[in-house]
Motif scaffolding. Sequence first.
Motif, PDB file in Angstrom:
ATOM      1  N   ASP A   1       0.742  -1.438   0.037  1.00  0.00           N
ATOM      2  CA  ASP A   1       0.058  -0.142   0.137  1.00  0.00           C
ATOM      3  C   ASP A   1       0.832   1.354  -0.056  1.00  0.00           C
ATOM      4  OD1 ASP A   1       0.509  -0.991   2.582  1.00  0.00           O
ATOM      5  OD2 ASP A   1      -0.652   0.586   3.198  1.00  0.00           O
TER       6      ASP A   1
ATOM      7  N   GLN B   1       1.053  -7.375  -9.064  1.00  0.00           N
ATOM      8  CA  GLN B   1      -0.476  -7.316  -9.570  1.00  0.00           C
ATOM      9  C   GLN B   1      -1.178  -6.559  -8.008  1.00  0.00           C
ATOM     10  OE1 GLN B   1      -1.722  -7.853 -12.431  1.00  0.00           O
ATOM     11  NE2 GLN B   1       0.565  -8.454 -12.617  1.00  0.00           N
ATOM     12  N   GLY B   2      -0.491  -6.501  -6.805  1.00  0.00           N
ATOM     13  CA  GLY B   2      -1.203  -6.036  -5.991  1.00  0.00           C
ATOM     14  C   GLY B   2      -0.839  -4.562  -5.730  1.00  0.00           C
TER      15      GLY B   2
ATOM     16  N   GLU C   1       3.072 -11.856 -11.492  1.00  0.00           N
ATOM     17  CA  GLU C   1       1.883 -11.919 -10.339  1.00  0.00           C
ATOM     18  C   GLU C   1       2.426 -11.105  -9.026  1.00  0.00           C
ATOM     19  OE1 GLU C   1       3.495 -16.116  -8.295  1.00  0.00           O
ATOM     20  OE2 GLU C   1       1.359 -15.886  -9.393  1.00  0.00           O
TER      21      GLU C   1
END
Length: 270
Positions: A103, A193-194, A190
């Motif tokens: 984040d 991806q976040g 992958e």
Amino acid sequence: MAGPFAALRLSCQDALQQRRAAGRSRCPRCGASRMFYCYSCHVLVQDLDPQRVPRVKLPLKVDIIKHPNETDGKSTAVHAKILAPDDVTIYTYPSIPEFYKPDKVLLVFPRPGSLTLEKLMEKQRCARLGLPPIESSDHSREEHAAKRMKCLHGSQPIPGEKKVAGVAPFERAVFIDCTWNQTNKIILDERLQGLQCVELRKHETHFWRRQKGKPSTYLATIEALYYFLEEYEQLVLARPPTGSYDDLLFFYSYMYGLVHSAKADKLYHD
């Protein structure tokens, strides 16, 4: 300096001019013959005084993920590593850093779902205020929009919002360094991806190796980093432009001048 970089606060480039006039030098690590810096070792050549090359401090750490087939000598990512060595790390894919706080990380790339930095900050602040996006249905749309804009632009206090001095909302920015035709292999990994994607829409490239069929808003890596930091300073750090990151274009602007001088000279003699 004339051209697109005339307004920048660039350090004196006399050292580059003198280095070019003297001819190529050696990399102090691998011994390869180079002009200004070794694009393999990410260091200046031994005959270029580091005191005459600027150092830039960035407001967050930068990770550049380079495609293994990207030609080192054509990449502008090395400019960032040499000019901001304390804050920039270059990885060669499939090597990707581990993001312990996703984040706090921004991936600068125009993929589906990406936002401009301005839209991202607006979205985050609306979420803290408990305000729905302006695009959502609302019986008093105009009243809601007015209230929302007052809060967003600080013309009234924001209930419940706590500001912590010195704490930035993001800690890292990630860039992909390759031709645009090579991006899928990396961007679909992958491990990325976040991450929240942000894109740059307002700027046009001045890169002399334009990729055929791609829009002018597709930037060279060092351009993308520079323009991202300009926006980051204004939109995230809420500071007016200071020119603090202009020297990221120290090598780039000089090379731009060389390329365009050579083209002009060729046209003259043709």
